[in-house]
Motif scaffolding. Sequence first.
Motif, PDB file in Angstrom:
ATOM      1  N   LEU A 116     -27.054  12.726  34.527  1.00 28.07           N
ATOM      2  CA  LEU A 116     -25.826  13.727  33.961  1.00 28.07           C
ATOM      3  C   LEU A 116     -26.040  13.692  32.405  1.00 28.07           C
ATOM      4  CD1 LEU A 116     -23.438  15.306  34.420  1.00 28.07           C
ATOM      5  CD2 LEU A 116     -22.122  12.989  34.687  1.00 28.07           C
ATOM      6  N   SER A 117     -26.301  14.708  31.831  1.00 32.70           N
ATOM      7  CA  SER A 117     -26.494  14.703  30.572  1.00 32.70           C
ATOM      8  C   SER A 117     -25.284  14.456  29.969  1.00 32.70           C
ATOM      9  CB  SER A 117     -27.207  16.154  30.181  1.00 32.70           C
ATOM     10  OG  SER A 117     -26.602  17.263  30.663  1.00 32.70           O
ATOM     11  N   GLY A 118     -24.125  14.920  30.381  1.00 37.04           N
ATOM     12  CA  GLY A 118     -22.838  14.894  29.744  1.00 37.04           C
ATOM     13  C   GLY A 118     -21.629  15.666  30.788  1.00 37.04           C
ATOM     14  N   PRO A 119     -20.556  15.697  30.257  1.00 31.88           N
ATOM     15  CA  PRO A 119     -19.358  16.190  31.015  1.00 31.88           C
ATOM     16  C   PRO A 119     -19.708  17.761  31.341  1.00 31.88           C
ATOM     17  CG  PRO A 119     -18.500  14.757  29.399  1.00 31.88           C
ATOM     18  CD  PRO A 119     -19.850  14.823  29.056  1.00 31.88           C
ATOM     19  N   GLY A 120     -19.521  18.349  32.242  1.00 35.80           N
ATOM     20  CA  GLY A 120     -19.551  19.932  32.502  1.00 35.80           C
ATOM     21  C   GLY A 120     -19.908  20.216  33.874  1.00 35.80           C
ATOM     22  N   PRO A 121     -20.422  21.623  33.976  1.00 37.13           N
ATOM     23  CA  PRO A 121     -20.709  22.000  35.337  1.00 37.13           C
ATOM     24  C   PRO A 121     -21.676  21.141  36.069  1.00 37.13           C
ATOM     25  CG  PRO A 121     -21.643  23.258  33.662  1.00 37.13           C
ATOM     26  CD  PRO A 121     -21.116  22.317  32.987  1.00 37.13           C
ATOM     27  N   VAL A 122     -21.895  21.581  37.379  1.00 36.59           N
ATOM     28  CA  VAL A 122     -22.978  21.044  38.171  1.00 36.59           C
ATOM     29  C   VAL A 122     -24.384  21.150  37.608  1.00 36.59           C
ATOM     30  CG1 VAL A 122     -21.706  21.093  40.250  1.00 36.59           C
ATOM     31  CG2 VAL A 122     -23.189  22.977  39.505  1.00 36.59           C
ATOM     32  N   GLU A 123     -24.596  22.088  36.859  1.00 34.42           N
ATOM     33  CA  GLU A 123     -25.902  22.231  36.077  1.00 34.42           C
ATOM     34  C   GLU A 123     -26.388  21.123  35.096  1.00 34.42           C
ATOM     35  OE1 GLU A 123     -24.859  26.036  37.898  1.00 34.42           O
ATOM     36  OE2 GLU A 123     -23.703  24.538  36.360  1.00 34.42           O
ATOM     37  N   TYR A 173     -27.265  15.392  52.604  1.00 32.21           N
ATOM     38  CA  TYR A 173     -28.148  16.430  51.463  1.00 32.21           C
ATOM     39  C   TYR A 173     -29.181  15.790  51.124  1.00 32.21           C
ATOM     40  CZ  TYR A 173     -23.275  18.637  51.072  1.00 32.21           C
ATOM     41  OH  TYR A 173     -21.955  19.212  51.173  1.00 32.21           O
ATOM     42  N   SER A 174     -30.162  16.477  50.361  1.00 32.86           N
ATOM     43  CA  SER A 174     -31.255  15.912  49.908  1.00 32.86           C
ATOM     44  C   SER A 174     -31.057  15.492  48.359  1.00 32.86           C
ATOM     45  CB  SER A 174     -32.482  16.493  50.009  1.00 32.86           C
ATOM     46  OG  SER A 174     -32.275  17.876  49.070  1.00 32.86           O
ATOM     47  N   LEU A 175     -31.777  14.678  47.850  1.00 35.90           N
ATOM     48  CA  LEU A 175     -31.536  14.585  46.501  1.00 35.90           C
ATOM     49  C   LEU A 175     -31.628  15.848  45.720  1.00 35.90           C
ATOM     50  CD1 LEU A 175     -31.190  11.626  44.607  1.00 35.90           C
ATOM     51  CD2 LEU A 175     -33.640  12.018  44.177  1.00 35.90           C
ATOM     52  N   ASP A 176     -32.490  16.779  46.096  1.00 33.22           N
ATOM     53  CA  ASP A 176     -32.517  17.873  45.045  1.00 33.22           C
ATOM     54  C   ASP A 176     -31.404  18.760  45.354  1.00 33.22           C
ATOM     55  OD1 ASP A 176     -35.168  17.602  44.004  1.00 33.22           O
ATOM     56  OD2 ASP A 176     -36.125  17.980  46.139  1.00 33.22           O
ATOM     57  N   GLY A 177     -30.581  18.408  46.345  1.00 31.55           N
ATOM     58  CA  GLY A 177     -29.335  19.318  46.802  1.00 31.55           C
ATOM     59  C   GLY A 177     -28.475  18.594  46.217  1.00 31.55           C
ATOM     60  N   ILE A 178     -28.210  17.817  45.081  1.00 33.68           N
ATOM     61  CA  ILE A 178     -27.048  17.232  44.468  1.00 33.68           C
ATOM     62  C   ILE A 178     -25.987  18.224  43.812  1.00 33.68           C
ATOM     63  CG2 ILE A 178     -28.177  16.655  42.250  1.00 33.68           C
ATOM     64  CD1 ILE A 178     -25.797  14.311  44.111  1.00 33.68           C
ATOM     65  N   ARG A 179     -26.687  19.127  43.218  1.00 36.47           N
ATOM     66  CA  ARG A 179     -25.659  20.143  42.516  1.00 36.47           C
ATOM     67  C   ARG A 179     -24.816  21.029  43.738  1.00 36.47           C
ATOM     68  NH1 ARG A 179     -29.437  23.432  38.025  1.00 36.47           N
ATOM     69  NH2 ARG A 179     -29.688  21.609  36.838  1.00 36.47           N
ATOM     70  N   GLN A 180     -25.441  21.149  45.011  1.00 32.96           N
ATOM     71  CA  GLN A 180     -24.504  21.893  45.864  1.00 32.96           C
ATOM     72  C   GLN A 180     -23.626  20.659  46.692  1.00 32.96           C
ATOM     73  OE1 GLN A 180     -24.926  24.996  47.291  1.00 32.96           O
ATOM     74  NE2 GLN A 180     -23.044  24.239  48.045  1.00 32.96           N
ATOM     75  N   ALA A 181     -24.229  19.563  46.805  1.00 34.38           N
ATOM     76  CA  ALA A 181     -23.040  18.233  47.303  1.00 34.38           C
ATOM     77  C   ALA A 181     -21.948  18.279  46.296  1.00 34.38           C
ATOM     78  CB  ALA A 181     -24.068  17.264  47.254  1.00 34.38           C
ATOM     79  N   HIS A 182     -22.184  18.366  44.849  1.00 32.58           N
ATOM     80  CA  HIS A 182     -21.175  18.188  43.995  1.00 32.58           C
ATOM     81  C   HIS A 182     -20.075  19.465  44.077  1.00 32.58           C
ATOM     82  CE1 HIS A 182     -20.747  14.742  41.040  1.00 32.58           C
ATOM     83  NE2 HIS A 182     -21.521  14.290  41.581  1.00 32.58           N
TER      84      HIS A 182
END
Length: 333
Positions: free
Chosen positions: A11-18, A306-315
């Motif tokens: 997680l680069s910093g607070p913000g969206p799933v991106e 979910y898979s690791l690559d699906g972390i954005r969808q999971a969040h």
Amino acid sequence: MNEKKMRAVVLSGPGPVENLVVTERPVPATRPGWVRIAVRAFGLNRSELHTRLGLAEGVVFPRVPGIEAVGVVDGLDPADRDSGLGLGQQVATMMGGMGRTYDGGYAEYCLVPMGQVVPFASALPWEVIGAVPETLQTAYGSLTTGLDLTAGQSLLVRGGTSSVGLAAAALAKDLGARVLSTTRNPDRAGALKEHGVDHVLIDDGNIAGAVRELLPEGVDAALELVGTPTLPDTLAATRVHGTVCFTGMLSNQWIVPDFYPIGYLPKGVRLTAYGGGSADLPVSVLQRFLDGIAGGDISLGPVNTYSLDGIRQAHADMEQGRAVGKLVVLTGA
């Protein structure tokens, strides 16, 4: 010598799933007093959503999030070879600064203090095991330390379709309590009934009247998982000398502004809170719960994988409340 690599969510910093990015990092090196775990699965928690949204304090970025993980012991410092843990031992870990002050469980490997490792033995699939530790710790601690619930008492679970709400209902039923659970979505009432809940209440923000139609004096105990918006109504649904335990913040609201106890608390109703960690989940409780699931005696509730690559969808699913039950990521390691 080539450095061993792993995949991790950063997680680069607070913000969206991106802002959650799957990247390659060095596998953490062992050190005295810490255990390296090969992570097989990790559950998602509102705490990690708070971190991503910038609501958590003391987080240094970039950071590998994740307040829990399950897997096997992969590395020990030579000084800790007599710790009782062995390579390949199945373990769970949670809290203690994971994903906030040091890198957490959103990775193929994580390094955690030895004191927050809970061993177990189970042949259940990792996605099932991954749904258990933090959810069980929170539900168990809330019902015992927070509420001192006993057989024959009534329990109101405010936020019943959450993973903690489902676990609390299962534990309470196993104890012999009468369980009332809430959901905002009428379509989820059937799932709660199938889970063993005695009375399902559709939550429009005011359910104290409906509770007292069932139990005129109010419930003996209430578990507040939604947060401060519903807390006054939950207190109003509880009998004199009953107890409300504030544990969850599904609403992302946990502060009561201008709190005046005499005006806020119904007379004689007790308000407490619970927040725990690995040390609050006895090995025997975790093992019994896993064995109960394996034997069909305890219902875990739905698990969304979910898979690791699906972390954005999971969040995104967690943030929008699109899933019933626990969200679990399999690392593929």
